[in-house]
Design a protein around this motif. Sequence first.
Motif, PDB file in Angstrom:
ATOM      1  N   ARG A  38       0.762  -1.221   0.083  1.00 46.29           N
ATOM      2  CA  ARG A  38      -0.073  -0.147   0.299  1.00 46.29           C
ATOM      3  C   ARG A  38       0.676   0.968  -0.071  1.00 46.29           C
ATOM      4  NH1 ARG A  38      -4.652   0.716   4.479  1.00 46.29           N
ATOM      5  NH2 ARG A  38      -5.084  -1.340   3.666  1.00 46.29           N
ATOM      6  N   PHE A  42       1.263   4.137  -2.817  1.00 47.97           N
ATOM      7  CA  PHE A  42       1.310   5.625  -2.711  1.00 47.97           C
ATOM      8  C   PHE A  42       2.515   6.362  -2.961  1.00 47.97           C
ATOM      9  CE2 PHE A  42       3.380   8.374   0.415  1.00 47.97           C
ATOM     10  CZ  PHE A  42       2.526   9.813   0.150  1.00 47.97           C
ATOM     11  N   ALA A  90     -11.205   7.229  -6.465  1.00 43.31           N
ATOM     12  CA  ALA A  90     -10.800   6.396  -5.380  1.00 43.31           C
ATOM     13  C   ALA A  90     -12.332   5.081  -5.361  1.00 43.31           C
ATOM     14  CB  ALA A  90     -10.476   6.999  -3.990  1.00 43.31           C
ATOM     15  N   SER A  94     -11.584   1.505  -6.133  1.00 43.03           N
ATOM     16  CA  SER A  94     -12.046   0.466  -4.817  1.00 43.03           C
ATOM     17  C   SER A  94     -12.985  -0.765  -5.275  1.00 43.03           C
ATOM     18  CB  SER A  94     -12.328   1.101  -3.579  1.00 43.03           C
ATOM     19  OG  SER A  94     -12.572   0.293  -2.582  1.00 43.03           O
ATOM     20  N   SER A 256      -2.147   4.684  -9.918  1.00 43.96           N
ATOM     21  CA  SER A 256      -2.184   3.444  -9.030  1.00 43.96           C
ATOM     22  C   SER A 256      -3.383   2.687  -9.441  1.00 43.96           C
ATOM     23  CB  SER A 256      -2.586   4.003  -7.556  1.00 43.96           C
ATOM     24  OG  SER A 256      -3.950   4.751  -7.538  1.00 43.96           O
ATOM     25  N   ARG A 268      -8.273  -1.894  -1.293  1.00 48.46           N
ATOM     26  CA  ARG A 268      -7.992  -0.951  -0.179  1.00 48.46           C
ATOM     27  C   ARG A 268      -6.758  -0.037  -0.643  1.00 48.46           C
ATOM     28  NH1 ARG A 268     -10.308  -5.112   2.387  1.00 48.46           N
ATOM     29  NH2 ARG A 268     -12.016  -4.408   4.240  1.00 48.46           N
ATOM     30  N   ALA A 269      -5.574  -0.658  -1.314  1.00 48.74           N
ATOM     31  CA  ALA A 269      -4.435   0.105  -1.555  1.00 48.74           C
ATOM     32  C   ALA A 269      -4.670   1.093  -2.322  1.00 48.74           C
ATOM     33  CB  ALA A 269      -3.349  -1.093  -2.066  1.00 48.74           C
ATOM     34  N   PHE A 272      -6.357   4.485  -1.019  1.00 58.42           N
ATOM     35  CA  PHE A 272      -5.112   4.611   0.028  1.00 58.42           C
ATOM     36  C   PHE A 272      -4.170   5.570  -0.913  1.00 58.42           C
ATOM     37  CE2 PHE A 272      -1.162   4.510   1.721  1.00 58.42           C
ATOM     38  CZ  PHE A 272      -1.344   5.121   3.381  1.00 58.42           C
ATOM     39  N   ALA A 273      -3.715   5.011  -1.764  1.00 59.91           N
ATOM     40  CA  ALA A 273      -2.612   5.896  -2.662  1.00 59.91           C
ATOM     41  C   ALA A 273      -3.222   7.166  -3.340  1.00 59.91           C
ATOM     42  CB  ALA A 273      -2.154   4.969  -3.885  1.00 59.91           C
ATOM     43  N   CYS A 276      -4.186   9.725  -0.526  1.00 60.93           N
ATOM     44  CA  CYS A 276      -3.201  10.125   0.068  1.00 60.93           C
ATOM     45  C   CYS A 276      -2.177  11.199  -0.751  1.00 60.93           C
ATOM     46  CB  CYS A 276      -2.008   9.146   0.686  1.00 60.93           C
ATOM     47  SG  CYS A 276      -2.921   8.146   2.342  1.00 60.93           S
ATOM     48  N   PHE A 435     -13.703   1.375  -0.015  1.00 62.05           N
ATOM     49  CA  PHE A 435     -13.677   2.760   0.125  1.00 62.05           C
ATOM     50  C   PHE A 435     -15.383   3.132  -0.499  1.00 62.05           C
ATOM     51  CE2 PHE A 435     -13.179   7.138  -1.513  1.00 62.05           C
ATOM     52  CZ  PHE A 435     -12.671   7.663  -0.472  1.00 62.05           C
TER      53      PHE A 435
END
Length: 520
Positions: A38, A42, A90, A94, A256, A268-269, A272-273, A276, A435
């Motif tokens: 993860r 990012f 996102a 997801s 990503s 989830r990764a 998150f990327a 963030c 997400f």
Amino acid sequence: MSSTNEKHSATDSERSLNDQDVLARLGYKEEFKRDFSRVELFGLSFTIVGVVQSIAAVLLYSIPYGGPVGMVWGWFTCCVFLVFVAMAMAELGSAAPTAGGLYYWTFKYSSPRYRKLLSWLIGYVNTAAYVAGMASVDWGCATQIMAAVNINSGGSFEATNAQTFGVYCALLFLHAVLASLATKVIARLQYFYVLLNLALFLAVIIALPIATPREFVNKASFAFGHFENVSGWSNGYAFILSFLAPAWTVAGFDTSVHISEEARNAPRAVPFAIMCATVLSSILGWIVNIVLAFHIGGDLQAVAANPIGQPMATIFANSVGPTGTVVIWAFIVITLFMTGMDYLIAGSRQIFAFSRDQGLPFSKTLYNLNSRTQTPIYAVCFCAFLSLLLGLISFAGPLAITAVFTMSVVCQYIGFVTPIILRFVGGSEFVHGPFNLGILSGPVSFIASAYMLLMIVVFLFPPSPGATSHSMNYTIVVVGGVLLLSLGYYFVPKYGGRYWFKGPVHTIKDADTIEETKSS
């Protein structure tokens, strides 16, 4: 100790199988090695943004549209909207984390009548966005290298367009080599990339306040309130045009996603990327712009028209002198070089995925993983070659290369806004991933879509009124060319895409195959 290792091994195995389940439900078999964590995912997204070096590449296009106000408040305003775009993307990433990303989502959420054509168009537009993005990053890197040579020579050296293009070609070649490395190597490099980007950020915001002579230090009223518009457009419209800098810098929300088949725990990764990288880059970029506005001096035209050719290099030269500028500039070049490498990696995965679904010419060749590195080397080289061809537009005039920067943003936004809208109007069911924005999903997607539709129109206008053949915005030509050529290829009699393109091709028949893998 052995029980602990066994526990970790079981967890990794379960996570891998879960990722296989997710991918199988999307219709694809596992082909890449999932070596991205993860944090590493990012890191790739954050490096592609590349705050300081990206601002350095586009500051020339920011200063004429409002000066410090455009730099500071244009950045802030645009980034608020960019966070909305990131949230909408996102949520999609997801729900369906696949390397195909935008064109896959377009097909999935479109009505059956139009899904093949729309998926085809978005596949080509997204591919063009990466080709243009790669070209703009490496052209920016080439100009930064030439600026460093100019500074080191005391201003006696001024690069010709042909010399800059030669450096640009060399950069593309080096990036093609590095982007072909094994996924595990690429993933581990992201830690170093993130640290170097953060170090460069700290160096800039610390060095400028300490070293800048008093005659170049501006008051807060100037840094936050001085509006200087030399574009020829009205002040309000010029302020909107200042959005090009943050829109080009804080971009690549789908990068990503294209690496999702190489990431562990992708549902989830990926979000998150995206979140963030977007939020952190927006904040750091705003801080950098504020520091620059305080230390740019009062004569903005002198900064923009300096023979160095790069406003940020001029600011550094006025503050820390030629030697200090060359040192800082070397790190800007290195980090921008890293940005180019990661951008090419993401773009090659888009090309690989679209070829997997037989959307591109030479798909059988491009849909290929090297047996040693397990990376799509042919797709990497294809993306780099197309970027090289696009760079030839620089010979059309000094403003023509600007079209490459704006083209990357326009194509991205067309690709982003289409599945975001279709998710709500296409009539297909949307199954949320981990997400989930809940009741805010609709409002967030509406704001993101409205912003992108407006900016698509804005970025097609020329940089100043009364455009001539040498000062026009060629973005509409190249983007229009991509759309017309892809439409022509789709509808050409007998051989067109409508006769054989079926949308995403299932490389795995059903998820039962995964169950067989589990049981064995």
